[in-house]
Design an enzyme around this catalytic site. Sequence first.
Site, short mmCIF file in Angstrom:
data_model
loop_
_atom_site.label_atom_id
_atom_site.label_comp_id
_atom_site.label_asym_id
_atom_site.label_seq_id
_atom_site.Cartn_x
_atom_site.Cartn_y
_atom_site.Cartn_z
N ASP A 34 2.78 -55.96 32.50
CA ASP A 34 3.65 -54.78 32.57
C ASP A 34 3.43 -53.85 31.38
O ASP A 34 3.19 -52.65 31.55
CB ASP A 34 5.13 -55.20 32.57
CG ASP A 34 5.58 -55.72 33.93
OD1 ASP A 34 4.86 -55.50 34.92
OD2 ASP A 34 6.66 -56.35 33.99
N ARG A 68 16.78 -58.79 21.14
CA ARG A 68 16.53 -57.36 21.40
C ARG A 68 16.92 -56.47 20.22
O ARG A 68 16.16 -55.59 19.85
CB ARG A 68 17.23 -56.89 22.69
CG ARG A 68 16.79 -57.61 23.96
CD ARG A 68 15.30 -57.76 24.12
NE ARG A 68 14.95 -58.47 25.35
CZ ARG A 68 14.15 -59.53 25.41
NH1 ARG A 68 13.63 -60.04 24.32
NH2 ARG A 68 13.87 -60.10 26.57
N ASP A 83 18.10 -56.28 29.73
CA ASP A 83 17.32 -55.92 28.55
C ASP A 83 17.13 -54.41 28.40
O ASP A 83 17.12 -53.89 27.29
CB ASP A 83 15.97 -56.65 28.57
CG ASP A 83 16.15 -58.12 28.24
OD1 ASP A 83 17.10 -58.45 27.49
OD2 ASP A 83 15.36 -58.94 28.72
N SER A 101 9.91 -66.04 35.56
CA SER A 101 9.97 -65.04 34.51
C SER A 101 10.55 -65.74 33.29
O SER A 101 11.62 -66.34 33.35
CB SER A 101 10.87 -63.88 34.95
OG SER A 101 11.20 -63.10 33.82
N1 ARG Z 1 19.63 -63.43 31.63
C1 ARG Z 1 19.37 -63.55 30.25
C2 ARG Z 1 19.83 -62.35 29.49
O1 ARG Z 1 20.05 -61.34 30.07
C3 ARG Z 1 17.90 -63.83 29.98
C4 ARG Z 1 16.93 -62.79 30.37
C5 ARG Z 1 15.58 -63.29 30.07
N2 ARG Z 1 14.52 -62.42 30.49
C6 ARG Z 1 13.50 -62.84 31.23
N3 ARG Z 1 12.55 -61.99 31.47
N4 ARG Z 1 13.46 -64.03 31.74
O2 ARG Z 1 20.02 -62.40 28.31
#
Ligand code: ARG
Length: 401
Positions: A15, A96, A125, A177
Amino acid sequence: MAKEKVILAYSGGLDTSVCIKWLMESKDLDVICVAGDVGQDAANLEEVRQKALKIGAIESIVADMREEFCDDFLDKAIYANALYENKYPLLSALSRPVIVKHLVDAAHKYGAHYIAHGCTGKGNDQVRFEVGIRALDPSLEIIAPVREWDLKTRNEEMDWAAAHGVPVPTTKKSPYSIDDNLWGRAIECGYLEDPWNEPQEDIYTMTKSPLDAPDEPEYVEIGFEHGKPVSVNGEKMTLHQLILKMNEISGNNGYGRIDMIENRLVGVKSRECYEQPGAMAIILAHKALEDMCLERETLHYKLKMEHDWATTVYNGLWYSPLKNAMDAFIAYTQQPVNGTIRLRFYKGNCDVVGRKSDDSLYDYSLATYDAADSFNHTASAGFIELFGLPTKVWASKRRDK
Ligand code: ARG
Protein backbone atom coordinates in the site's frame (compact mmCIF):
# COMPACT_ATOMS: atom_id res chain seq x y z
CA MET A 1 9.94 25.48 -10.28
CA ALA A 2 10.64 23.09 -7.40
CA LYS A 3 7.82 20.72 -6.60
CA GLU A 4 5.92 20.84 -3.33
CA LYS A 5 6.82 18.16 -0.80
CA VAL A 6 4.81 15.50 0.98
CA ILE A 7 5.85 13.46 4.02
CA LEU A 8 4.61 9.87 3.70
CA ALA A 9 4.22 7.52 6.66
CA TYR A 10 5.98 4.55 5.07
CA SER A 11 5.97 0.90 6.13
CA GLY A 12 7.57 -0.80 3.13
CA GLY A 13 4.40 -2.76 2.35
CA LEU A 14 2.49 -2.75 -0.95
CA ASP A 15 0.00 0.00 0.00
CA THR A 16 2.51 2.61 1.06
CA SER A 17 4.89 1.64 -1.76
CA VAL A 18 2.13 2.31 -4.29
CA CYS A 19 1.44 5.55 -2.40
CA ILE A 20 4.93 6.84 -3.26
CA LYS A 21 4.41 6.51 -7.02
CA TRP A 22 0.79 7.65 -6.83
CA LEU A 23 1.74 10.84 -4.96
CA MET A 24 4.45 11.53 -7.54
CA GLU A 25 2.23 10.90 -10.55
CA SER A 26 -1.26 11.96 -9.47
CA LYS A 27 -0.32 14.85 -7.21
CA ASP A 28 2.99 15.88 -8.78
CA LEU A 29 4.72 15.98 -5.38
CA ASP A 30 8.22 15.20 -4.16
CA VAL A 31 7.88 12.36 -1.65
CA ILE A 32 9.83 12.08 1.61
CA CYS A 33 9.26 8.77 3.42
CA VAL A 34 9.35 8.35 7.18
CA ALA A 35 9.34 4.83 8.63
CA GLY A 36 9.22 4.33 12.37
CA ASP A 37 10.89 1.67 14.45
CA VAL A 38 8.42 1.03 17.25
CA GLY A 39 9.80 -2.43 17.96
CA GLN A 40 7.89 -4.24 15.23
CA ASP A 41 9.03 -7.59 14.01
CA ALA A 42 9.12 -6.31 10.41
CA ALA A 43 11.66 -6.73 7.72
CA ASN A 44 15.00 -5.02 7.85
CA LEU A 45 14.29 -1.31 8.18
CA GLU A 46 17.37 -0.36 6.16
CA GLU A 47 15.86 -2.36 3.28
CA VAL A 48 12.58 -0.51 3.81
CA ARG A 49 14.47 2.79 3.62
CA GLN A 50 16.25 1.79 0.41
CA LYS A 51 13.07 0.52 -1.18
CA ALA A 52 11.42 3.94 -0.87
CA LEU A 53 14.37 5.58 -2.63
CA LYS A 54 14.28 2.97 -5.39
CA ILE A 55 10.61 3.67 -6.04
CA GLY A 56 11.34 7.38 -6.35
CA ALA A 57 11.21 9.07 -2.95
CA ILE A 58 13.64 12.02 -2.82
CA GLU A 59 14.43 11.24 0.81
CA SER A 60 13.82 8.26 3.09
CA ILE A 61 14.21 8.21 6.84
CA VAL A 62 14.00 5.46 9.43
CA ALA A 63 13.46 6.87 12.90
CA ASP A 64 14.11 4.80 16.01
CA MET A 65 11.10 5.68 18.13
CA ARG A 66 11.36 2.86 20.65
CA GLU A 67 12.66 4.68 23.72
CA GLU A 68 10.32 7.61 23.14
CA PHE A 69 7.41 5.24 22.60
CA CYS A 70 8.11 3.68 26.01
CA ASP A 71 8.95 6.82 27.96
CA ASP A 72 6.28 9.23 26.66
CA PHE A 73 3.44 6.96 25.56
CA LEU A 74 3.46 3.46 27.06
CA ASP A 75 4.29 4.80 30.53
CA LYS A 76 1.08 6.84 30.49
CA ALA A 77 -0.87 3.81 29.28
CA ILE A 78 0.46 1.85 32.27
CA TYR A 79 -0.50 4.60 34.74
CA ALA A 80 -3.97 4.59 33.16
CA ASN A 81 -4.23 0.75 33.10
CA ALA A 82 -5.32 1.36 29.52
CA LEU A 83 -7.70 -1.31 28.22
CA TYR A 84 -10.21 -0.29 25.55
CA GLU A 85 -13.61 -1.85 26.27
CA ASN A 86 -11.91 -3.39 29.31
CA LYS A 87 -9.90 -5.75 27.11
CA TYR A 88 -7.61 -4.28 24.46
CA PRO A 89 -4.33 -2.67 25.63
CA LEU A 90 -4.30 -0.29 22.64
CA LEU A 91 -1.09 -1.37 20.92
CA SER A 92 -1.99 0.30 17.61
CA ALA A 93 -3.72 3.32 19.10
CA LEU A 94 -0.65 4.10 21.22
CA SER A 95 1.90 3.86 18.40
CA ARG A 96 0.13 6.28 16.05
CA PRO A 97 0.73 9.44 18.11
CA VAL A 98 4.49 8.83 18.35
CA ILE A 99 4.63 8.26 14.57
CA VAL A 100 2.50 11.38 14.02
CA LYS A 101 4.96 13.45 16.04
CA HIS A 102 7.82 12.35 13.78
CA LEU A 103 5.79 13.02 10.62
CA VAL A 104 5.01 16.57 11.71
CA ASP A 105 8.64 17.15 12.76
CA ALA A 106 9.74 15.95 9.31
CA ALA A 107 7.23 18.25 7.60
CA HIS A 108 8.73 21.19 9.46
CA LYS A 109 12.31 20.10 8.82
CA TYR A 110 11.82 19.64 5.08
CA GLY A 111 9.34 22.46 4.54
CA ALA A 112 6.57 20.08 3.41
CA HIS A 113 2.99 21.32 3.29
CA TYR A 114 1.46 17.83 2.99
CA ILE A 115 1.45 14.62 5.02
CA ALA A 116 0.16 11.35 3.56
CA HIS A 117 -0.69 7.99 5.13
CA GLY A 118 -1.70 4.60 3.73
CA CYS A 119 -4.76 3.92 5.90
CA THR A 120 -8.05 2.74 4.46
CA GLY A 121 -11.31 4.58 4.97
CA LYS A 122 -12.72 1.94 7.28
CA GLY A 123 -10.40 1.85 10.25
CA ASN A 124 -9.41 3.81 13.30
CA ASP A 125 -5.88 4.56 12.20
CA GLN A 126 -6.85 7.18 9.61
CA VAL A 127 -8.57 9.09 12.42
CA ARG A 128 -5.57 8.79 14.72
CA PHE A 129 -3.18 10.06 12.04
CA GLU A 130 -5.32 12.92 10.84
CA VAL A 131 -6.62 14.24 14.16
CA GLY A 132 -3.10 13.92 15.60
CA ILE A 133 -1.46 15.78 12.71
CA ARG A 134 -4.01 18.58 12.90
CA ALA A 135 -3.53 18.87 16.65
CA LEU A 136 0.22 19.37 16.21
CA ASP A 137 0.01 21.64 13.16
CA PRO A 138 -3.42 22.66 11.85
CA SER A 139 -1.86 24.30 8.78
CA LEU A 140 -0.68 20.99 7.27
CA GLU A 141 -2.79 19.32 4.59
CA ILE A 142 -3.44 15.59 4.67
CA ILE A 143 -3.62 13.19 1.73
CA ALA A 144 -5.01 9.68 2.12
CA PRO A 145 -4.26 8.01 -1.25
CA VAL A 146 -5.89 4.67 -0.36
CA ARG A 147 -9.20 6.48 0.24
CA GLU A 148 -8.83 8.39 -3.02
CA TRP A 149 -7.50 5.99 -5.58
CA ASP A 150 -9.62 3.61 -7.56
CA LEU A 151 -7.83 0.37 -6.82
CA LYS A 152 -10.48 -1.84 -5.27
CA THR A 153 -8.75 -5.18 -4.77
CA ARG A 154 -5.24 -6.23 -3.96
CA ASN A 155 -4.91 -7.65 -7.48
CA GLU A 156 -5.80 -4.31 -9.05
CA GLU A 157 -3.24 -2.71 -6.80
CA MET A 158 -0.57 -5.25 -7.85
CA ASP A 159 -1.37 -4.62 -11.52
CA TRP A 160 -1.07 -0.86 -11.02
CA ALA A 161 2.20 -1.37 -9.16
CA ALA A 162 3.64 -3.58 -11.91
CA ALA A 163 2.63 -1.08 -14.61
CA HIS A 164 4.22 1.82 -12.71
CA GLY A 165 7.51 0.21 -11.72
CA VAL A 166 6.67 -0.40 -8.07
CA PRO A 167 8.11 -3.73 -6.82
CA VAL A 168 5.32 -6.27 -6.43
CA PRO A 169 5.57 -8.66 -3.46
CA THR A 170 6.76 -12.09 -4.59
CA THR A 171 5.89 -13.97 -1.43
CA LYS A 172 2.26 -14.87 -0.85
CA LYS A 173 0.61 -12.29 1.36
CA SER A 174 -0.48 -13.41 4.81
CA PRO A 175 -4.27 -13.80 4.83
CA TYR A 176 -4.34 -11.58 7.92
CA SER A 177 -3.86 -7.88 8.48
CA ILE A 178 -1.21 -7.49 11.15
CA ASP A 179 0.08 -4.54 13.13
CA ASP A 180 2.77 -5.01 15.73
CA ASN A 181 5.17 -3.18 17.97
CA LEU A 182 6.79 -3.75 21.34
CA TRP A 183 3.44 -3.38 23.13
CA GLY A 184 1.99 -6.37 21.23
CA ARG A 185 0.47 -7.69 18.01
CA ALA A 186 -2.93 -7.23 16.37
CA ILE A 187 -4.23 -9.83 13.93
CA GLU A 188 -7.44 -9.38 11.96
CA CYS A 189 -9.21 -10.24 8.67
CA GLY A 190 -9.37 -13.43 6.61
CA TYR A 191 -10.64 -16.49 8.43
CA LEU A 192 -11.04 -14.43 11.61
CA GLU A 193 -13.82 -12.34 10.06
CA ASP A 194 -16.23 -15.12 11.02
CA PRO A 195 -16.58 -14.62 14.78
CA TRP A 196 -17.43 -18.32 15.17
CA ASN A 197 -14.01 -19.38 13.85
CA GLU A 198 -11.48 -20.22 16.51
CA PRO A 199 -8.14 -18.45 16.00
CA GLN A 200 -5.57 -20.88 14.67
CA GLU A 201 -2.31 -21.32 16.48
CA ASP A 202 -0.26 -19.91 13.58
CA ILE A 203 -1.55 -16.35 14.02
CA TYR A 204 0.48 -15.96 17.22
CA THR A 205 4.21 -15.24 17.34
CA MET A 206 4.72 -13.61 20.74
CA THR A 207 2.84 -16.13 22.87
CA LYS A 208 3.12 -19.89 23.19
CA SER A 209 -0.05 -21.88 23.24
CA PRO A 210 -0.99 -22.44 26.89
CA LEU A 211 -1.05 -26.12 25.98
CA ASP A 212 2.68 -26.00 25.17
CA ALA A 213 3.67 -23.69 28.02
CA PRO A 214 5.96 -25.01 30.80
CA ASP A 215 4.41 -27.46 33.27
CA GLU A 216 5.88 -25.60 36.24
CA PRO A 217 4.59 -22.21 37.42
CA GLU A 218 6.95 -19.25 37.01
CA TYR A 219 7.10 -16.52 39.67
CA VAL A 220 8.06 -12.98 38.72
CA GLU A 221 8.39 -9.87 40.87
CA ILE A 222 7.82 -6.46 39.28
CA GLY A 223 9.00 -3.38 41.19
CA PHE A 224 7.26 -0.03 40.71
CA GLU A 225 8.24 3.57 41.49
CA HIS A 226 5.50 6.18 41.24
CA GLY A 227 3.49 3.83 39.06
CA LYS A 228 6.33 3.08 36.67
CA PRO A 229 7.62 -0.50 36.47
CA VAL A 230 11.38 -0.29 37.11
CA SER A 231 12.60 -3.79 37.95
CA VAL A 232 12.02 -7.47 37.27
CA ASN A 233 13.06 -9.93 39.98
CA GLY A 234 15.05 -7.18 41.66
CA GLU A 235 16.99 -6.23 38.54
CA LYS A 236 16.63 -2.55 37.60
CA MET A 237 15.97 -1.81 33.94
CA THR A 238 14.62 0.82 31.57
CA LEU A 239 10.96 0.61 30.63
CA HIS A 240 11.96 -0.54 27.15
CA GLN A 241 14.06 -3.40 28.55
CA LEU A 242 11.36 -4.27 31.06
CA ILE A 243 8.65 -4.54 28.42
CA LEU A 244 10.84 -6.82 26.29
CA LYS A 245 11.62 -8.95 29.34
CA MET A 246 7.97 -9.25 30.32
CA ASN A 247 6.97 -10.06 26.72
CA GLU A 248 9.40 -12.95 26.86
CA ILE A 249 8.38 -14.36 30.26
CA SER A 250 4.68 -13.85 29.83
CA GLY A 251 4.64 -15.01 26.20
CA ASN A 252 6.56 -18.15 27.10
CA ASN A 253 3.83 -18.98 29.62
CA GLY A 254 1.07 -18.46 27.07
CA TYR A 255 -0.39 -15.40 28.77
CA GLY A 256 -1.82 -12.31 27.07
CA ARG A 257 -4.00 -13.50 24.19
CA ILE A 258 -7.20 -11.61 23.55
CA ASP A 259 -10.00 -12.52 21.13
CA MET A 260 -12.75 -9.92 21.02
CA ILE A 261 -15.45 -8.13 19.10
CA GLU A 262 -14.49 -4.47 19.19
CA ASN A 263 -16.37 -1.27 18.41
CA ARG A 264 -14.44 0.89 15.98
CA LEU A 265 -14.91 4.65 16.02
CA VAL A 266 -16.27 4.52 12.44
CA GLY A 267 -19.23 2.50 13.66
CA VAL A 268 -18.21 -1.00 12.62
CA LYS A 269 -17.92 -3.95 14.96
CA SER A 270 -14.81 -5.94 14.12
CA ARG A 271 -13.38 -9.22 15.31
CA GLU A 272 -9.86 -8.68 16.59
CA CYS A 273 -7.23 -10.99 17.97
CA TYR A 274 -4.36 -9.60 19.97
CA GLU A 275 -1.38 -10.91 21.86
CA GLN A 276 0.02 -8.46 24.38
CA PRO A 277 1.87 -10.66 26.87
CA GLY A 278 4.02 -8.03 28.55
CA ALA A 279 1.34 -5.35 28.50
CA MET A 280 -1.30 -7.56 30.10
CA ALA A 281 1.04 -8.71 32.89
CA ILE A 282 2.34 -5.20 33.62
CA ILE A 283 -1.17 -3.73 33.79
CA LEU A 284 -2.37 -6.57 36.02
CA ALA A 285 0.51 -5.94 38.44
CA HIS A 286 0.09 -2.16 38.33
CA LYS A 287 -3.61 -2.44 39.16
CA ALA A 288 -2.83 -4.74 42.09
CA LEU A 289 -0.39 -2.24 43.53
CA GLU A 290 -2.89 0.59 43.14
CA ASP A 291 -5.48 -1.47 45.03
CA MET A 292 -3.09 -1.39 47.95
CA CYS A 293 -1.73 2.17 47.74
CA LEU A 294 -4.60 4.37 46.53
CA GLU A 295 -7.12 5.79 48.95
CA ARG A 296 -10.59 4.41 48.21
CA GLU A 297 -12.28 7.48 46.70
CA THR A 298 -9.26 8.25 44.51
CA LEU A 299 -9.11 4.64 43.31
CA HIS A 300 -12.81 4.58 42.48
CA TYR A 301 -12.65 7.90 40.64
CA LYS A 302 -9.57 6.75 38.73
CA LEU A 303 -11.28 3.50 37.68
CA LYS A 304 -14.03 5.54 36.02
CA MET A 305 -11.50 7.80 34.34
CA GLU A 306 -9.47 4.86 33.02
CA HIS A 307 -12.38 3.86 30.84
CA ASP A 308 -12.58 7.37 29.36
CA TRP A 309 -8.81 7.59 28.97
CA ALA A 310 -8.72 4.38 26.92
CA THR A 311 -11.67 5.47 24.77
CA THR A 312 -10.14 8.90 24.19
CA VAL A 313 -6.83 7.41 23.07
CA TYR A 314 -8.55 4.72 21.00
CA ASN A 315 -10.50 7.46 19.24
CA GLY A 316 -7.35 9.28 18.17
CA LEU A 317 -7.44 12.10 20.70
CA TRP A 318 -3.97 11.56 22.16
CA TYR A 319 -3.10 15.20 21.51
CA SER A 320 -6.14 16.81 23.09
CA PRO A 321 -6.89 18.99 26.10
CA LEU A 322 -9.10 16.29 27.64
CA LYS A 323 -6.37 13.67 27.41
CA ASN A 324 -3.79 16.12 28.85
CA ALA A 325 -6.08 16.96 31.75
CA MET A 326 -6.71 13.28 32.51
CA ASP A 327 -2.95 12.66 32.43
CA ALA A 328 -2.47 15.37 35.03
CA PHE A 329 -5.00 13.75 37.35
CA ILE A 330 -3.55 10.30 36.79
CA ALA A 331 0.04 11.52 37.34
CA TYR A 332 -0.98 12.91 40.73
CA THR A 333 -2.47 9.56 41.75
CA GLN A 334 0.78 7.72 40.95
CA GLN A 335 2.88 9.35 43.72
CA PRO A 336 2.22 6.58 46.29
CA VAL A 337 2.25 3.71 43.78
CA ASN A 338 5.54 2.26 44.97
CA GLY A 339 6.27 -1.35 45.81
CA THR A 340 6.55 -4.86 44.47
CA ILE A 341 4.01 -7.23 42.99
CA ARG A 342 4.58 -10.96 42.76
CA LEU A 343 3.01 -12.69 39.76
CA ARG A 344 2.62 -16.39 39.12
CA PHE A 345 2.38 -17.51 35.50
CA TYR A 346 1.06 -20.91 34.68
CA LYS A 347 -0.20 -22.23 31.34
CA GLY A 348 -1.95 -19.17 29.97
CA ASN A 349 -2.81 -17.68 33.34
CA CYS A 350 -1.26 -14.97 35.40
CA ASP A 351 -2.25 -14.33 39.00
CA VAL A 352 -1.18 -11.76 41.53
CA VAL A 353 0.06 -13.80 44.50
CA GLY A 354 1.90 -11.20 46.58
CA ARG A 355 2.14 -7.47 47.10
CA LYS A 356 4.22 -5.24 49.36
CA SER A 357 4.69 -1.50 49.62
CA ASP A 358 6.02 1.11 52.06
CA ASP A 359 3.08 3.24 50.94
CA SER A 360 0.52 0.53 51.56
CA LEU A 361 -2.78 1.68 53.04
CA TYR A 362 -3.58 -1.88 54.03
CA ASP A 363 -3.70 -1.85 57.83
CA TYR A 364 -3.42 -5.26 59.44
CA SER A 365 -4.85 -4.14 62.78
CA LEU A 366 -7.94 -2.75 61.01
CA ALA A 367 -8.36 -5.75 58.73
CA THR A 368 -7.70 -8.67 61.07
CA TYR A 369 -10.31 -10.77 62.80
CA ASP A 370 -7.70 -11.85 65.33
CA ALA A 371 -6.95 -10.49 68.78
CA ALA A 372 -4.93 -7.61 67.31
CA ASP A 373 -8.15 -6.09 65.92
CA SER A 374 -8.27 -2.30 66.45
CA PHE A 375 -11.44 -1.64 64.44
CA ASN A 376 -14.21 0.04 66.46
CA HIS A 377 -17.09 -2.42 66.05
CA THR A 378 -19.56 -0.40 68.12
CA ALA A 379 -19.19 2.61 65.78
CA SER A 380 -20.77 0.56 63.00
CA ALA A 381 -24.30 0.59 64.40
CA GLY A 382 -24.66 4.40 64.18
CA PHE A 383 -22.87 4.48 60.86
CA ILE A 384 -25.28 1.99 59.32
CA GLU A 385 -28.30 3.79 60.74
CA LEU A 386 -27.36 7.06 59.00
CA PHE A 387 -25.97 5.45 55.86
CA GLY A 388 -29.20 3.46 55.45
CA LEU A 389 -31.52 6.31 56.39
CA PRO A 390 -32.47 7.40 52.84
CA THR A 391 -33.33 3.82 51.93
CA LYS A 392 -35.35 3.41 55.11
CA VAL A 393 -37.33 6.62 54.44
CA TRP A 394 -37.95 5.61 50.84
CA ALA A 395 -39.14 2.16 51.89
CA SER A 396 -41.56 3.49 54.53
CA LYS A 397 -43.13 6.00 52.08
CA ARG A 398 -43.51 3.34 49.44
CA ARG A 399 -45.25 1.09 51.92
CA ASP A 400 -47.71 3.93 52.65
CA LYS A 401 -48.77 3.90 49.01
N1 ARG B 1 -8.39 -2.58 15.94
C1 ARG B 1 -7.18 -2.15 16.52
C2 ARG B 1 -7.13 -0.66 16.65
O1 ARG B 1 -7.88 0.00 16.00
C3 ARG B 1 -5.97 -2.67 15.77
C4 ARG B 1 -5.79 -2.22 14.38
C5 ARG B 1 -4.60 -2.89 13.83
N2 ARG B 1 -4.35 -2.62 12.45
C6 ARG B 1 -4.16 -3.58 11.56
N3 ARG B 1 -3.84 -3.23 10.35
N4 ARG B 1 -4.30 -4.83 11.85
O2 ARG B 1 -6.39 -0.12 17.41
